[in-house]
Design a protein around this motif. Structure first.
Motif, PDB file in Angstrom:
ATOM      1  N   PRO A 116     -67.108  21.639   3.791  1.00  0.00           N
ATOM      2  CA  PRO A 116     -67.144  23.073   4.113  1.00  0.00           C
ATOM      3  C   PRO A 116     -67.469  23.971   2.920  1.00  0.00           C
ATOM      4  N   PHE A 117     -67.168  23.535   1.708  1.00  0.00           N
ATOM      5  CA  PHE A 117     -67.469  24.338   0.526  1.00  0.00           C
ATOM      6  C   PHE A 117     -68.970  24.397   0.234  1.00  0.00           C
ATOM      7  N   SER A 118     -69.744  23.527   0.844  1.00  0.00           N
ATOM      8  CA  SER A 118     -71.191  23.529   0.638  1.00  0.00           C
ATOM      9  C   SER A 118     -71.912  24.420   1.657  1.00  0.00           C
ATOM     10  N   LEU A 119     -71.160  25.053   2.542  1.00  0.00           N
ATOM     11  CA  LEU A 119     -71.750  25.855   3.611  1.00  0.00           C
ATOM     12  C   LEU A 119     -71.553  27.343   3.370  1.00  0.00           C
ATOM     13  N   ARG A 120     -72.378  28.133   4.020  1.00  0.00           N
ATOM     14  CA  ARG A 120     -72.214  29.583   3.994  1.00  0.00           C
ATOM     15  C   ARG A 120     -71.185  29.972   5.041  1.00  0.00           C
ATOM     16  N   ASP A 121     -70.869  31.257   5.098  1.00  0.00           N
ATOM     17  CA  ASP A 121     -69.808  31.757   5.966  1.00  0.00           C
ATOM     18  C   ASP A 121     -69.966  31.374   7.431  1.00  0.00           C
ATOM     19  N   LYS A 122     -71.129  31.651   8.010  1.00  0.00           N
ATOM     20  CA  LYS A 122     -71.348  31.401   9.435  1.00  0.00           C
ATOM     21  C   LYS A 122     -71.222  29.916   9.773  1.00  0.00           C
ATOM     22  N   GLU A 123     -71.867  29.077   8.972  1.00  0.00           N
ATOM     23  CA  GLU A 123     -71.828  27.644   9.228  1.00  0.00           C
ATOM     24  C   GLU A 123     -70.438  27.077   9.019  1.00  0.00           C
ATOM     25  N   SER A 124     -69.752  27.562   7.993  1.00  0.00           N
ATOM     26  CA  SER A 124     -68.399  27.086   7.709  1.00  0.00           C
ATOM     27  C   SER A 124     -67.456  27.443   8.858  1.00  0.00           C
ATOM     28  N   HIS A 125     -67.578  28.660   9.366  1.00  0.00           N
ATOM     29  CA  HIS A 125     -66.742  29.075  10.489  1.00  0.00           C
ATOM     30  C   HIS A 125     -67.067  28.251  11.734  1.00  0.00           C
ATOM     31  N   SER A 126     -68.338  28.033  12.001  1.00  0.00           N
ATOM     32  CA  SER A 126     -68.731  27.242  13.165  1.00  0.00           C
ATOM     33  C   SER A 126     -68.230  25.811  13.067  1.00  0.00           C
ATOM     34  N   LEU A 127     -68.217  25.282  11.874  1.00  0.00           N
ATOM     35  CA  LEU A 127     -67.730  23.922  11.674  1.00  0.00           C
ATOM     36  C   LEU A 127     -66.238  23.825  11.993  1.00  0.00           C
ATOM     37  N   ARG A 128     -65.499  24.867  11.625  1.00  0.00           N
ATOM     38  CA  ARG A 128     -64.051  24.862  11.901  1.00  0.00           C
ATOM     39  C   ARG A 128     -63.750  25.008  13.385  1.00  0.00           C
ATOM     40  N   THR A 129     -64.691  25.502  14.162  1.00  0.00           N
ATOM     41  CA  THR A 129     -64.456  25.746  15.588  1.00  0.00           C
ATOM     42  C   THR A 129     -65.148  24.715  16.475  1.00  0.00           C
ATOM     43  N   LEU A 130     -65.293  23.500  16.006  1.00  0.00           N
ATOM     44  CA  LEU A 130     -65.928  22.463  16.815  1.00  0.00           C
ATOM     45  C   LEU A 130     -65.087  22.093  18.029  1.00  0.00           C
ATOM     46  N   GLY A 131     -63.803  22.303  17.950  1.00  0.00           N
ATOM     47  CA  GLY A 131     -62.948  22.077  19.097  1.00  0.00           C
ATOM     48  C   GLY A 131     -62.298  20.715  19.168  1.00  0.00           C
ATOM     49  N   ARG A 132     -62.636  19.837  18.262  1.00  0.00           N
ATOM     50  CA  ARG A 132     -62.003  18.520  18.268  1.00  0.00           C
ATOM     51  C   ARG A 132     -61.793  18.076  16.831  1.00  0.00           C
ATOM     52  N   PRO A 133     -60.779  17.293  16.602  1.00  0.00           N
ATOM     53  CA  PRO A 133     -60.535  16.829  15.236  1.00  0.00           C
ATOM     54  C   PRO A 133     -61.588  15.814  14.790  1.00  0.00           C
ATOM     55  N   ILE A 134     -61.982  15.917  13.547  1.00  0.00           N
ATOM     56  CA  ILE A 134     -62.964  15.017  12.948  1.00  0.00           C
ATOM     57  C   ILE A 134     -62.221  14.111  11.980  1.00  0.00           C
ATOM     58  N   SER A 135     -62.392  12.802  12.141  1.00  0.00           N
ATOM     59  CA  SER A 135     -61.631  11.896  11.275  1.00  0.00           C
ATOM     60  C   SER A 135     -62.516  11.030  10.372  1.00  0.00           C
ATOM     61  N   THR A 136     -63.833  11.005  10.629  1.00  0.00           N
ATOM     62  CA  THR A 136     -64.720  10.212   9.771  1.00  0.00           C
ATOM     63  C   THR A 136     -65.918  11.058   9.364  1.00  0.00           C
ATOM     64  N   TRP A 137     -66.526  10.664   8.265  1.00  0.00           N
ATOM     65  CA  TRP A 137     -67.716  11.360   7.775  1.00  0.00           C
ATOM     66  C   TRP A 137     -68.842  11.260   8.800  1.00  0.00           C
ATOM     67  N   GLU A 138     -68.990  10.123   9.450  1.00  0.00           N
ATOM     68  CA  GLU A 138     -70.045   9.936  10.442  1.00  0.00           C
ATOM     69  C   GLU A 138     -69.866  10.903  11.619  1.00  0.00           C
ATOM     70  N   GLU A 139     -68.643  11.117  12.061  1.00  0.00           N
ATOM     71  CA  GLU A 139     -68.384  12.077  13.139  1.00  0.00           C
ATOM     72  C   GLU A 139     -68.757  13.489  12.698  1.00  0.00           C
ATOM     73  N   LEU A 140     -68.388  13.848  11.475  1.00  0.00           N
ATOM     74  CA  LEU A 140     -68.698  15.174  10.950  1.00  0.00           C
ATOM     75  C   LEU A 140     -70.212  15.361  10.828  1.00  0.00           C
ATOM     76  N   ARG A 141     -70.890  14.372  10.304  1.00  0.00           N
ATOM     77  CA  ARG A 141     -72.339  14.435  10.152  1.00  0.00           C
ATOM     78  C   ARG A 141     -73.020  14.614  11.501  1.00  0.00           C
ATOM     79  N   HIS A 142     -72.601  13.823  12.474  1.00  0.00           N
ATOM     80  CA  HIS A 142     -73.194  13.903  13.808  1.00  0.00           C
ATOM     81  C   HIS A 142     -72.932  15.274  14.450  1.00  0.00           C
TER      82      HIS A 142
END
Length: 80
Positions: free
Chosen positions: A10-36
């Motif tokens: 999240p520190f590599s993202l700008r405000d809009k993208e960082s906020h959208s990432l936090r609101t995915l709606g499901r917990p992310i437990s692996t890097w592959e899930e986050l990337r996808h």
């Protein structure tokens, strides 16, 4: 290593993208899930295919100078 990547991403993202990432709606437990999830949200297949098609069918436009076309092509590549 996945935990470190997930925490730091999240520190590599700008405000809009960082906020959208936090609101995915499901917990992310692996890097592959986050990337996808990130790629699905910000780079949908439709957009990726359109950029790929534009770069593979790139042509010099009528009356366009070579250096202008080169700049336009490089901008297209940056979007990819």
């Amino acid at each position: 290593m996945d935990i470190v990547l997930i925490k730091m991403f999240p520190f590599s993202l700008r405000d809009k993208e960082s906020h959208s990432l936090r609101t995915l709606g499901r917990p992310i437990s692996t890097w592959e899930e986050l990337r996808h999830a990130f790629l699905k949200k910000f780079f949908p297949i439709r957009k990726t295919n359109a950029l790929r098609r534009a770069s593979t069918t790139f042509t010099l436009q009528s009356g366009e100078q070579f250096h202008e076309a080169w700049e336009r092509f490089n901008e297209l590549l940056r979007k990819c």
